[in-house]
Design an enzyme around this catalytic site. Structure first.
Site, PDB file in Angstrom:
ATOM      1  N   GLU A 157    -107.142 -18.977 -20.448  1.00  0.00           N
ATOM      2  CA  GLU A 157    -106.768 -17.864 -19.571  1.00  0.00           C
ATOM      3  C   GLU A 157    -108.006 -17.059 -19.154  1.00  0.00           C
ATOM      4  OE1 GLU A 157    -103.196 -15.569 -20.550  1.00  0.00           O
ATOM      5  OE2 GLU A 157    -104.409 -13.759 -20.299  1.00  0.00           O
TER       6      GLU A 157
ATOM      7  N   THR B 230    -104.924 -13.994 -14.751  1.00  0.00           N
ATOM      8  CA  THR B 230    -104.052 -12.831 -14.943  1.00  0.00           C
ATOM      9  C   THR B 230    -103.893 -12.031 -13.644  1.00  0.00           C
ATOM     10  OG1 THR B 230    -105.848 -11.382 -15.614  1.00  0.00           O
ATOM     11  CG2 THR B 230    -104.736 -12.617 -17.364  1.00  0.00           C
TER      12      THR B 230
ATOM     13  N   ALA C 150    -101.196  -5.442 -13.310  1.00  0.00           N
ATOM     14  CA  ALA C 150     -99.858  -4.893 -13.074  1.00  0.00           C
ATOM     15  C   ALA C 150     -99.911  -3.834 -11.979  1.00  0.00           C
ATOM     16  CB  ALA C 150     -99.296  -4.309 -14.361  1.00  0.00           C
TER      17      ALA C 150
ATOM     18  N   HIS D 183    -100.637 -15.814 -12.675  1.00  0.00           N
ATOM     19  CA  HIS D 183     -99.750 -14.832 -13.319  1.00  0.00           C
ATOM     20  C   HIS D 183     -99.249 -13.884 -12.226  1.00  0.00           C
ATOM     21  CE1 HIS D 183    -101.674 -15.031 -17.614  1.00  0.00           C
ATOM     22  NE2 HIS D 183    -101.789 -16.188 -16.994  1.00  0.00           N
TER      23      HIS D 183
ATOM     24  N   ASP E  83     -96.974  -4.184 -17.599  1.00  0.00           N
ATOM     25  CA  ASP E  83     -96.948  -2.846 -18.205  1.00  0.00           C
ATOM     26  C   ASP E  83     -97.440  -1.849 -17.178  1.00  0.00           C
ATOM     27  OD1 ASP E  83     -96.254  -3.735 -20.857  1.00  0.00           O
ATOM     28  OD2 ASP E  83     -98.270  -4.604 -20.911  1.00  0.00           O
TER      29      ASP E  83
ATOM     30  N   ALA F  88     -88.719  -9.575 -16.428  1.00  0.00           N
ATOM     31  CA  ALA F  88     -89.328 -10.826 -15.971  1.00  0.00           C
ATOM     32  C   ALA F  88     -88.288 -11.867 -15.547  1.00  0.00           C
ATOM     33  CB  ALA F  88     -90.226 -11.385 -17.081  1.00  0.00           C
TER      34      ALA F  88
ATOM     35  N   HIS G 236     -91.667  -7.844 -28.823  1.00  0.00           N
ATOM     36  CA  HIS G 236     -92.301  -6.969 -27.838  1.00  0.00           C
ATOM     37  C   HIS G 236     -92.264  -5.510 -28.313  1.00  0.00           C
ATOM     38  CE1 HIS G 236     -92.755  -4.733 -24.036  1.00  0.00           C
ATOM     39  NE2 HIS G 236     -93.534  -5.756 -23.726  1.00  0.00           N
TER      40      HIS G 236
ATOM     41  N   LYS H 106     -84.287 -15.595 -20.895  1.00  0.00           N
ATOM     42  CA  LYS H 106     -85.358 -15.782 -19.894  1.00  0.00           C
ATOM     43  C   LYS H 106     -85.905 -17.207 -19.957  1.00  0.00           C
ATOM     44  CE  LYS H 106     -89.309 -13.663 -20.963  1.00  0.00           C
ATOM     45  NZ  LYS H 106     -90.349 -12.629 -21.110  1.00  0.00           N
TER      46      LYS H 106
END
Ligand SMILES: Cc1cc2nc3c(=O)[nH]c(=O)nc-3n(C[C@H](O)[C@H](O)[C@H](O)COP(=O)(O)OP(=O)(O)OC[C@H]3O[C@@H](n4cnc5c(N)ncnc54)[C@H](O)[C@@H]3O)c2cc1C
Length: 285
Positions: free
Chosen positions: A17, A48, A51, A77, A109, A124, A148, A164
């Site tokens: 990643e 990534t 957000a 992502h 987030d 999600a 989480h 999910k």
């Protein structure tokens, strides 16, 4: 293009990643990392998304560039936070047009320092559905072994994750340091009737201060025994890194021995720790 679920059917997947760099220097570091890691022939890499859309263009451009210029398959992502439905459709449609087949659908987030408009999607799972409506994508989701941090309890988090994952193709987990967290998550998914692949996320410790803070934020336990081992050598950054790589290697071995369908490395845009763990595990080209 390569579809990650097809790769997972053929065998274990090893992935790296990256995040989109913010400066020309960071860009050069990432380019060098990509060149270093390409010979390891990862199954795929992922990029990534900031957000709220802070890296909207940079994530898109990097994903497309890696797919075009490197012998690597890159997954994008994407997060719900702060976006309207129309914006998300637009982003996913652009990926469709650019020939990108793999997307990791995330809640995201809200950033602490920026006031965002309320997003139209809350979780999600709604993004998984939106992506499927736009086109024939392979869709991954996040899973949280420890659960989480915003979850009121473990049982509801496991239930939401299973719902999910049932609609997605595979999951990649948040990082953790003890293998039992991962096996507990997978056991819960199986008990809830979901047998899609769950790829464990690995964060090799390369410095003590950063990792303790990140672990707290993500809700990952930073175990006492690991903190002790690292603090014993805290005055020697090279020794800290060495201990981090050794412990990550031990974790990876336990996960693979226990049947994990691959490993996903959080590289932080650096190559050394990942290369060393790969070598320790006897992986790579
Ligand atoms: C592999 C991986 C990659 C990541 N990449 C990024 C990235 O690129 N950019 C970024 O900003 N963040 C990223 N994250 C972090 C992620 O966005 C955060 O952990 C976020 O807080 C939760 O994302 P999620 O996709 O699990 O959200 P969700 O699945 O929406 O879950 C969030 C919370 O809501 C609960 N929940 C879920 N569905 C429901 C429902 N129907 N009703 C009630 N509650 C529900 C869950 O139990 C959980 O507590 C990544 C995380 C992982 C593991």
């Amino acid at each position: 293009m390569t579809r990650i679920p097809d790769l997972l059917q053929q065998g274990r997947c090893y992935s790296f990643e990256f995040f989109p760099p913010r400066s020309p220097e960071a860009e050069a570091t990432l380019e060098a990392t990509l060149v270093d890691l390409e010979p390891l022939q990862p199954s795929y890499v992922s990029v990534t998304y900031g957000a709220g859309g802070s890296t909207r263009e940079r994530t898109h451009d990097l994903v497309v560039r890696i797919n075009e210029r490197h012998a690597l398959c890159a997954m994008a992502h994407l997060t719900c936070v702060g976006h309207t439905r129309a914006e998300l459709v637009d982003i996913v449609t652009r990926y469709r047009g650019a020939g990108i087949d793999n997307v990791l659908a995330l809640g995201g987030d809200p950033p602490a320092d920026v006031e965002l408009p309320p997003g139209e999607l809350e979780h999600a799972i709604e993004l998984v559905r939106l992506i499927r409506d736009v086109g024939d994508f392979a869709v991954g989701v996040a899973a949280h072994p420890e659960p989480h941090p915003r979850s009121p309890d473990r049982v509801s988090d496991r239930r939401h994750t299973a719902e999910k994952l049932a609609e997605a193709d595979f999951a990649v987990t948040q990082f953790f340091f003890e293998p039992h967290h991962y096996f507990d998550l997978v056991g819960s998914m199986r008990a809830l009737g979901v047998d899609k692949p769950v790829i464990p996320g690995i964060m090799p410790v390369t410095s003590i201060s950063g990792i303790a803070r990140m672990a707290k934020l993500q809700g990952s336990e930073f175990p006492e025994w690991l903190a002790r081992k690292l603090h014993e050598v805290e005055d020697d950054p090279e020794a800290v890194r060495r201990v981090g790589v050794e412990e990550a290697t031990t974790l990876c071995r336990a996960l693979l021995d226990g049947g994990a369908p691959g490993l996903h490395f959080y590289t932080l845009n650096r190559s050394t720790a990942t290369r060393e763990i790969y070598a320790n595990l006897g992986l790579g080209g």
